[in-house]
Design an enzyme around this catalytic site. Structure first.
Site, mmCIF file in Angstrom:
data_model
loop_
_atom_site.group_PDB
_atom_site.id
_atom_site.type_symbol
_atom_site.label_atom_id
_atom_site.label_comp_id
_atom_site.label_asym_id
_atom_site.label_seq_id
_atom_site.Cartn_x
_atom_site.Cartn_y
_atom_site.Cartn_z
ATOM 1 N N HIS A 189 -8.857 1.889 -1.091
ATOM 2 C CA HIS A 189 -8.893 1.923 -2.461
ATOM 3 C C HIS A 189 -8.869 0.311 -2.920
ATOM 4 O O HIS A 189 -8.127 -0.702 -2.474
ATOM 5 C CB HIS A 189 -8.165 2.682 -3.474
ATOM 6 C CG HIS A 189 -6.662 2.451 -3.195
ATOM 7 N ND1 HIS A 189 -5.831 2.959 -2.062
ATOM 8 C CD2 HIS A 189 -5.819 1.904 -3.934
ATOM 9 C CE1 HIS A 189 -4.659 2.627 -2.262
ATOM 10 N NE2 HIS A 189 -4.583 1.695 -3.239
ATOM 11 N N GLN A 206 1.042 -1.181 -0.085
ATOM 12 C CA GLN A 206 -0.089 -0.084 -0.039
ATOM 13 C C GLN A 206 0.856 1.112 -0.060
ATOM 14 O O GLN A 206 1.820 1.308 0.791
ATOM 15 C CB GLN A 206 -0.836 0.062 1.128
ATOM 16 C CG GLN A 206 -1.875 1.285 1.219
ATOM 17 C CD GLN A 206 -2.779 1.074 2.339
ATOM 18 O OE1 GLN A 206 -2.797 0.283 3.274
ATOM 19 N NE2 GLN A 206 -3.848 1.968 2.254
#
Ligand code: AMP
Length: 120
Positions: free
Chosen positions: A104, A98
């Site tokens: 997301h 990430q």
């Protein structure tokens, strides 16, 4: 829920059209746009407009309805841009790849044999 942030996140700036992106879907609370560094023939980022939650664990605890909306947008994107089958990836934590700490989903579809799960 995350503490309030001093600066808008990258994806909040994309949602506000301050940074250009190739949008493929939008609802009241969610946007979807093509990833700038695609890892599959179809690689779309689906994210809430608001950067309230850093990752999918926070989102699931804080607003499961919004998580369901992300999944529904992912499905419609995969139906419109591919054959409706897709991989949905939430990198969670820096060690998992990430890089943007605004929750997301990556929608990966089409020719997935060479697609990787991590960011790089
Ligand atoms: P992650 O590494 O899971 O946090 O995912 C962040 C994703 O955002 C990466 O796949 C990046 O390629 C993508 N990304 C970063 N900046 C942009 C941008 N300006 N437009 C579209 N995608 C971006």
């Amino acid at each position: 829920m995350t503490e309030s942030r001093a600066e808008p996140t990258l994806f909040e700036r994309i949602a506000a059209r301050e940074i250009p992106a190739s949008f493929v879907a939008e609802t009241d609370r969610v946007i979807a746009f093509r990833d700038i560094a695609p890892k599959a023939p179809v690689h779309v980022v689906v994210t809430p407009k608001a950067g309230t939650y850093r990752d999918v664990v926070e989102l699931a605890e804080g607003d499961p309805g919004l998580l369901a909306e992300l999944v529904a947008v992912a499905r419609s994107v995969a139906e419109e841009l591919s054959d409706g089958q897709f991989r949905l990836v939430f990198n969670t934590g820096a060690a998992a790849g990430q890089t943007v700490f605004h929750v997301h989903a990556h929608v990966l579809a089409g020719g997935l044999e060479e697609a990787t799960l991590a960011g790089e």
